[in-house]
Design a protein around this motif. Sequence first.
Motif: not given
Length: 507
Positions: A172-181, A183-189, A200-210
């Motif tokens: 879901y995050l990857e789809a948001i980032f690919q659409s050039n929304c 990004r900082q709005t969602f990184i703050k969330v 495990p989930l935190a690691i995957d999500i952080i790496n998706t943001c980075l």
Amino acid sequence: MSWHSQVEPAIIQGDFWQVSQFYQELIEKEPLEISHYWYLGLAYLLEAREEEAQTTWLFVLSQGDEGEMTAWTADLVNILDGEARRQLELGNLETSWLIRGHIREISPDNIDNLLRFILLAINLNYFEKEQLKTWLFVDVLKTNDFQSLELSLLAEVLEKFLDSQIPETVPYLEAIFQSNCQRQTFIKVVEAKLPSLGIPLAIDIINTCLAVEPGQIYLLAELYQCYFYNRDFAAAMQVASQLKTSCQGLPSQAVADFLALYVKLFSGNWVDIKADVEEYTESLQKTIANRECPRLLDKPSLAILSPLVYLEDNPRKNRYISNCVGQLFQGYVCNNYKGNSLHKSTIKDTNKVLKIGYIAHTLYNHSIGLISRWLMKYHDYNQFHVSLYLVSQKEDLITENSFRNQVNACYNLQIDPLMIAEKISQDNIDILVDLDSITNNTTCQVMALKSAPIQVTWLGFDASGIPAIDYYLADNYVLPADAQEYYREKIWRLPNSYICVDGVEVA
């Protein structure tokens, strides 16, 4: 498109039988007007005649060619979406969810509707993680452009996904980032929710943001902690190196240098640490020379002092550094909370039952908990009123039996230094005992705010060097005779041993 004005009174009253009768008559007069059938089916649905609603819509849709079906479907979805929004505004979440369920069946690739449908399901406690696979959620993400969607909707769904620890949060995050929304709005969330996520989930999500926003200091620090707690020290070292690069020249550099050194020390990698020690030592010297509190972004840190005692057996030098950094730390904390130092300096009534508070994040099956529990057992509760202030810690049977059930009051508080300090002040604690020292930055901040007239450090670690702490409990064995010369705190030496236990468990 909206309901005809003639049926508005019936709609307000919720009399959808009257509404359906109106549209049946209207269809007899105007059988070629397709929208009448959409409203008739909707009236049936709101009248709890769900099967008739579906039959009405599907029969009409089956009569058109491909182009007509596409246009008619869009009109039907538009009408149903409008009613779903109206029902939501009225507070009828279940009805809105029902309508959106039918939109999902009619137009399964409609991502806007699917997200709103999922939100309603979560809010109604109808949602199960496995349903996302049934709804082909990830496939729908790949076929949609998110640029046309409301940012508030995307952010709210992200919050709910993170709260529920849903694995599909990553695509879901990857789809948001690919659409050039934005990004900082969602990184703050993400940043706000990280403390509550499993590793495990935190690691995957952080790496998706980075992957799309590299160099984010807070995210790198959280990723380091995740790898560290997961004992993946090689990955933690790699992230620490990235963090050092991002913090170069900033007040956060001292913390980054500490983390890079600490993971090597902790993991036993002492062979290749010479450069790390030099950089760490240099950062501490710059911190003192520039009179800058070491901090990660806006979070002050005293934990960075912990390697000192392992690197060099030079207490006079180490205490000088600790005292200097402790003073900078206290100044930063008090300034950060707009001068909210509580400055309780005297005990007004020395004949009363003294109120003693203990603050810690380790009062469970932990070395500090196992040692300090005996003090709680043997306190004279006729002379002392004892309160415990747990800093957002986990609790177990030792917490319950040896602490909660022994003392007069026990609070497990959120990580909010000012709130904790104000609570201690409001409780009129006379003597506050710190059991954490520099092992917990929240406790250090509470102590810096001086919420009790007398403040003491015991156990935890060496003294913190915070000026607001009056005493450090020791004995004649753990500190040399001349230690008072280089300790800021007044050393209070107990007559025999500064630690007494009444037995230990053997596994």
